[in-house]
Scaffold this motif. Structure first.
Motif, mmCIF file in Angstrom:
data_model
loop_
_atom_site.group_PDB
_atom_site.id
_atom_site.type_symbol
_atom_site.label_atom_id
_atom_site.label_comp_id
_atom_site.label_asym_id
_atom_site.label_seq_id
_atom_site.Cartn_x
_atom_site.Cartn_y
_atom_site.Cartn_z
ATOM 1 N N ARG A 44 0.834 -1.214 0.000
ATOM 2 C CA ARG A 44 0.000 0.000 0.000
ATOM 3 C C ARG A 44 0.865 1.259 0.000
ATOM 4 O O ARG A 44 0.605 2.204 -0.727
ATOM 5 N N ALA A 45 1.905 1.263 0.824
ATOM 6 C CA ALA A 45 2.799 2.423 0.912
ATOM 7 C C ALA A 45 3.505 2.653 -0.424
ATOM 8 O O ALA A 45 3.645 3.777 -0.878
ATOM 9 N N ALA A 46 3.935 1.578 -1.056
ATOM 10 C CA ALA A 46 4.615 1.686 -2.352
ATOM 11 C C ALA A 46 3.648 2.193 -3.415
ATOM 12 O O ALA A 46 4.019 3.001 -4.270
ATOM 13 N N ALA A 47 2.394 1.754 -3.362
ATOM 14 C CA ALA A 47 1.403 2.189 -4.339
ATOM 15 C C ALA A 47 1.111 3.681 -4.185
ATOM 16 O O ALA A 47 0.880 4.381 -5.175
ATOM 17 N N ARG A 48 1.116 4.198 -2.956
ATOM 18 C CA ARG A 48 0.881 5.625 -2.721
ATOM 19 C C ARG A 48 2.001 6.486 -3.243
ATOM 20 O O ARG A 48 1.785 7.630 -3.624
ATOM 21 N N LYS A 49 3.217 5.943 -3.254
ATOM 22 C CA LYS A 49 4.387 6.715 -3.714
ATOM 23 C C LYS A 49 4.424 6.830 -5.227
ATOM 24 O O LYS A 49 5.037 7.741 -5.756
ATOM 25 N N THR A 50 3.827 5.886 -5.933
ATOM 26 C CA THR A 50 3.873 5.907 -7.405
ATOM 27 C C THR A 50 2.855 6.905 -7.943
ATOM 28 O O THR A 50 1.713 6.926 -7.526
ATOM 29 N N PRO A 51 3.289 7.742 -8.892
ATOM 30 C CA PRO A 51 2.380 8.761 -9.446
ATOM 31 C C PRO A 51 1.319 8.169 -10.337
ATOM 32 O O PRO A 51 1.296 7.165 -10.840
#
Length: 119
Positions: free
Chosen positions: A112-119
């Motif tokens: 989830r954290a990685a998905a939030r970082k991706t534009p």
């Protein structure tokens, strides 16, 4: 190149412990309880000699290449053997398992954290 973190677990069985050695291990058991286990650079030992003669060392190491995990595993095994030999503890059935944390699957929160970082 990025640094890779390795977790190495070295397991074995105490062998031929004398009464004094067994008493020493039992006296120091609280500091080697599995509930306090952690992966550390110097290695953390856990055991429950009252239940069975098995032990586990947990080591934390690092390297830059994928192949460095083999050298880290060898260092961990040698450190475990040295610790046991210094105290005169016999052992048998020593085996190791290593994990490269850079290749470990992400948990739900990490995804989830990685998905939030991706534009």
């Amino acid at each position: 190149m990025s640094t890779r973190t390795f977790r190495i677990t070295v397991r074995g069985v105490f062998d031929g412990l004398g009464a004094d050695q067994r008493a020493e291990l039992l006296a120091r058991a609280p500091e080697h309880d599995v509930l306090r286990a952690a992966f550390t650079p110097e290695g953390h030992l856990s055991y429950d000699v009252a239940a069975r003669p098995a032990f586990t060392f947990r080591f934390l190491d690092a390297g830059e290449e994928e192949g460095d995990i083999l050298a880290a595993t060898e260092r961990a095994e040698e450190a475990a053997k040295a610790w046991l030999a210094e105290r005169g503890y016999g052992f048998k059935h020593l085996r190791s398992q290593a994990e490269d944390l850079s290749r470990a699957p992400l948990g739900r929160r990490q995804r989830r954290a990685a998905a939030r970082k991706t534009p």
